[in-house]
Write a protein that holds these residues in place. Structure first.
Motif, PDB file in Angstrom:
ATOM      1  N   TYR A  56       0.692  -1.445   0.156  1.00 46.06           N
ATOM      2  CA  TYR A  56      -0.027   0.130   0.045  1.00 46.06           C
ATOM      3  C   TYR A  56       0.397   0.973  -0.029  1.00 46.06           C
ATOM      4  CZ  TYR A  56      -3.912  -2.422   0.874  1.00 46.06           C
ATOM      5  OH  TYR A  56      -5.077  -4.131   1.143  1.00 46.06           O
ATOM      6  N   LEU A 104       5.126   2.487   0.198  1.00 43.33           N
ATOM      7  CA  LEU A 104       6.484   2.299   0.380  1.00 43.33           C
ATOM      8  C   LEU A 104       7.345   2.740   1.587  1.00 43.33           C
ATOM      9  CD1 LEU A 104       8.484   3.454  -3.575  1.00 43.33           C
ATOM     10  CD2 LEU A 104       7.634   0.944  -2.669  1.00 43.33           C
ATOM     11  N   SER A 105       6.084   3.052   2.362  1.00 47.21           N
ATOM     12  CA  SER A 105       7.490   2.881   4.060  1.00 47.21           C
ATOM     13  C   SER A 105       7.903   1.715   4.369  1.00 47.21           C
ATOM     14  CB  SER A 105       6.561   3.344   5.327  1.00 47.21           C
ATOM     15  OG  SER A 105       5.372   2.340   4.907  1.00 47.21           O
ATOM     16  N   SER A 106       8.441   1.563   5.719  1.00 48.43           N
ATOM     17  CA  SER A 106       8.836   0.082   5.643  1.00 48.43           C
ATOM     18  C   SER A 106       8.086  -0.344   6.740  1.00 48.43           C
ATOM     19  CB  SER A 106      10.392   0.339   6.371  1.00 48.43           C
ATOM     20  OG  SER A 106      10.907   1.628   7.402  1.00 48.43           O
ATOM     21  N   PHE A 107       7.017  -0.432   6.799  1.00 49.71           N
ATOM     22  CA  PHE A 107       6.089  -1.196   7.981  1.00 49.71           C
ATOM     23  C   PHE A 107       5.758  -2.637   7.470  1.00 49.71           C
ATOM     24  CE2 PHE A 107       4.502   3.712   7.677  1.00 49.71           C
ATOM     25  CZ  PHE A 107       4.618   3.969   9.093  1.00 49.71           C
ATOM     26  N   ILE A 151       9.004  -3.760   2.740  1.00 46.15           N
ATOM     27  CA  ILE A 151      10.686  -3.236   1.783  1.00 46.15           C
ATOM     28  C   ILE A 151      11.000  -3.790   0.807  1.00 46.15           C
ATOM     29  CG2 ILE A 151      12.377  -4.140   3.553  1.00 46.15           C
ATOM     30  CD1 ILE A 151      10.987  -3.573   5.569  1.00 46.15           C
ATOM     31  N   ARG A 172      10.173  -1.376  -1.951  1.00 48.02           N
ATOM     32  CA  ARG A 172      11.002  -0.877  -2.919  1.00 48.02           C
ATOM     33  C   ARG A 172      12.733  -0.563  -2.549  1.00 48.02           C
ATOM     34  NH1 ARG A 172      11.522   2.763   3.796  1.00 48.02           N
ATOM     35  NH2 ARG A 172      13.157   1.190   3.992  1.00 48.02           N
TER      36      ARG A 172
END
Lengths: 577, 176
Positions: free
Chosen positions: B63, B65-68, B73, B76
């Motif tokens: 959902y 491109l953060s690293s949650f 990950i 990305r």
């Protein structure tokens, strides 16, 4: 349909984050651009934004590069300033800006016609995910799945049995006759070991294919997500996330992918707990055992007996879940559930076929390796004479090595009503794979095989009969489809005249249970349901959760299986059933 | 143009029909494994078109491109480190706003993007009328409407991919 320009804009894509953020971004970007080690790895503006978002992975990478610490210090100053000015974390600010940028864009490009009208999907969901109707609808769907697997596949099942037991065995023996081996131990190995083993597996391919077809339809249509949603409240009672329902449902097909499907869960606690409960979901490979035993002992209610096994598996999983939730897994709570309900879609043939084929292929792969090997090992154990009676591959089974090995564990099963070496033997090979329980029973009760009188037929007659009987099976299958929706719970399900194996099982179980064959048969079904599904599941658990949890599962399941089967048999005796 | 192996990544939210697009492009020429050291499925395949062969990677559904999450990950890292020649972002046209959140972040990573506007048929049936050329203009990337499950728009997508790869080959790319 209209397409757009087919080329790229050469100016980089930029969202305007507003003056304060942009100031921070451009200052950081300048520093980053002066550090080639960073620009080799990341686009400068992107990195500046990530640092302001305090992305821990990216920040850690930057910290490891010379000059990185300095940039991080500058970033943290900006972060502190922005936070005190806006009273919010910078990543929230950035996300807000992104969302509002997108919202603005979407308003510009979308003209919504019938705006707030509920879609067909919404309308279906109002019924399907209804507080009261949701669970009954789910149970109906599951019932349809099992009718599909038992009734629709049945004609093909008979067809494969006939083809392998008839023409294929004939051809194998005819080929061996060319090298004058038709009466040697090689013929015995081929027909009683290889063909009986692998053939006994292939027989159930139609059952599994229709099960996988049903699962693929549920997944591809979008109903599976609803099932998980509907089951969320129930799942929480056993300390699981609603999402854990998906691996458990997959478990009805095969427990091995179910173990791997636990990867979709976010935390380790949920994964392990789901992985311990998944083997109680009755997989497709256990179905043939139920079908056989239900037909032998409960011919009038065979569908109901099979369905009861599935429900019992769920019940046991719920109880074990409750116990584990309050003991081993007490510490942490499950995380909140975010689940997307994709719109309902008509399943596509391609996706359904691909899913069905991949899973069936996985099963066949297992059949070809583990099961063939087991079948041959069991055959070899049975071929070795013990105590000087008979010769290799020419000994009575009850004086074979297999019977002695099985005999050693027989006392364990005495209180369960099936303390015979035949039943113990089937359970031993069943530990390797449930698919071989039926074929082992076929071998230990010595039914079928080369002693059976086969009518001499020509090759052409064989081929013709294979084709015509396949066509007949197809016709029978289509005839059975309307019955899936029929509410024929207690209807006439009389089977054909009992086969040799069925007669042998009935006689054997009556003898080992003191005349309470049906009760012992039920206890056996329960035991098969609850003990370790197969070696592949054990391997998967070890891989995913480590040796400790693997042993917890293997030993725990054996104890639970024994206790429940004990309760069924002894309880039945007390109640005088 | 023979034997040029371009890498194309498919990205998108879960349930956008990414797998349908992947199946449509690669047919049975797929390999399913795991991302190295990760417990997330990696699907890779080959697609042949007009004498060229392309490597296609189906990135896990994400959902953002953060690293949650592992999926985010992986997506990305693949985009930034493996630098695919092209990222086809599959979005659900009927839920465009939510889906654009990932698309916009992939665009910010300065890679070549094509936006595949999937489920256009469902969007149209709901009366959602999307100005495709305006969207393409604002994002600065090609946008192709399609309905992958019905096989609609797949030919367009293939052509747009091929054209885009040719234009990056001749024109400037974002690679250093």
């Amino acid at each position: 349909m209209t397409a757009s320009t087919n080329t790229f804009d050469n100016t980089p894509f930029v969202i305007d984050y507003g003056p304060d953020l942009e100031d921070a971004i451009s200052q950081l970007q300048e520093r980053i651009e002066a550090t080639p080690k960073l620009t080799q790895r990341y686009p400068a503006r992107w990195l500046a934004i990530k640092l302001l978002e305090e992305d821990n992975i990216v920040s850690a990478n930057v910290a490891g590069i010379s000059g990185g610490a300095e940039i991080l210090t500058i970033a943290s100053q900006y972060i502190a300033n922005l936070r005190s000015k806006y009273g919010e974390d910078v990543d929230t600010l950035i996300a807000d800006r992104r969302y509002s940028w997108i919202n603005h864009l979407v308003r510009e490009i979308i003209r919504q016609g019938g705006a707030d009208e509920p879609t067909t999907s919404d309308k279906i969901d109002q019924i399907v995910t209804n507080r009261w109707l949701g669970v009954p609808i789910f149970m109906l769907a599951m019932w349809a799945v099992f009718k599909l697997t038992t009734d629709v596949s049945a004609p093909y099942l008979d067809w494969i049995t006939d083809v392998i037991g008839g023409p294929i065995s004939n051809w194998a023996l005819a080929l061996l006759a060319l090298v004058e081996l038709e009466n040697s131990w090689v013929a015995s190995l081929v027909v009683e070991g290889v063909l009986a083993g692998v053939g006994g597996v292939l027989v159930f391919v139609p059952v599994l294919m229709s099960l996988f077809l049903a699962l693929a339809l549920l997944e591809d249509s979008g109903y599976m997500s609803r099932a998980a949603y509907v089951m969320d409240r129930l799942m929480r009672m056993v300390g699981l996330h609603g999402k854990a329902f998906v691996p458990l449902v997959v478990g009805f097909g095969c427990n091995v992918p179910a173990i791997y499907a636990t990867r979709t869960l976010e935390n380790r606690r949920d994964r392990i707990l789901t992985g311990l409960l998944a083997p109680f979901m009755s997989c497709g490979a256990r179905l043939p055992v139920y079908v056989l035993f239900a037909t032998v002992f409960f011919p009038a209610y065979s569908s109901l007996a099979v369905f009861a096994m599935y429900l019992l598996g769920i019940l046991v999983a719920v109880l074990i879940g409750l116990v584990l939730k309050n003991t081993l897994f007490k510490t942490s709570e499950t995380t909140g559930m975010i689940m997307e309900l994709p719109p309902y879609r008509l399943p596509t043939i391609r996706n359904v076929w691909s899913s069905m084929w991949q899973r069936t292929k996985g099963f066949l792969h297992g059949a070809a390796t583990i099961i063939l090997l087991t079948s041959i090992v069991v055959w070899a154990l049975m071929a070795v004479p013990v105590g000087g009676e008979g010769a290799f591959a020419d000994t009575d089974i009850d004086s074979s090595l297999f019977s002695r090995v099985s005999d050693l564990v027989t006392p364990v099963f005495k209180p369960l009503g099936f303390g015979s070496w035949e039943a113990s033997g089937a359970l031993i090979s069943g530990f390797v794979a449930k698919e071989v329980v039926v074929s082992t029973l076929g071998q230990v009760y010595n039914v079928g095989g080369p002693d059976k009188v086969l009518e001499p037929t020509t090759f052409l007659e064989d081929v013709v009969s294979i084709v015509t009987s396949f066509a007949q099976a197809t016709i029978d299958t289509f005839k059975s489809i309307p019955l899936i929706l029929g509410i024929d719970l207690f209807g006439d399900e009389a089977q054909d005249a009992p086969s040799e194996l069925m007669t042998a099982i009935r006689t054997g179980f009556e003898a080992s249970s003191g005349g309470r064959g049906a009760l012992a048969g039920l206890a056996f079904m329960v035991f098969v349901l609850l003990y370790t599904p197969c070696m592949a599941v054990v391997a998967a658990q070890r891989q995913e959760f480590g040796a400790k949890w693997m042993w917890t599962s293997v030993i725990g399941q054996f104890v639970i299986a024994w206790l429940v089967a004990f309760a069924v048999f002894q309880g039945g005796l007390i109640l005088g059933i | 143009m023979i034997n040029t192996t371009h890498t194309i990544a498919l990205a998108g939210n879960p349930n956008t029909g990414k797998s349908t697009v992947f199946n449509a492009l690669t047919g049975l020429d797929q390999h399913v494994g795991n991302w190295p050291g990760k417990t997330v499925e990696k699907k890779e395949g080959r697609w042949k078109y007009n004498g060229s062969e392309y490597r296609i990677i189906d990135l896990p559904g994400a959902y953002s491109l953060s690293s949650f999450s592992m999926e985010e990950i992986i997506t990305r890292d693949f985009i930034l480190e493996e630098k695919p020649d092209l990222v086809v972002v599959v979005v659900d046209a009927a839920n465009l706003e939510r889906n654009l959140y990932l698309a916009v972040q992939i665009l910010e990573a300065e890679v070549n993007v094509i936006l595949a506007l999937n489920m256009s048929d469902i969007a149209a049936a709901r009366g959602i009328d999307i100005d495709v050329s305006h969207l393409s203009e604002v994002l600065g990337v090609p946008v192709t409407p399609m309905a992958a499950r019905k096989g609609q728009g797949l030919d367009d997508l293939k052509q747009v991919i091929a054209d885009a790869l040719n234009s990056t080959k001749n024109g400037g790319s974002h690679h250093q």
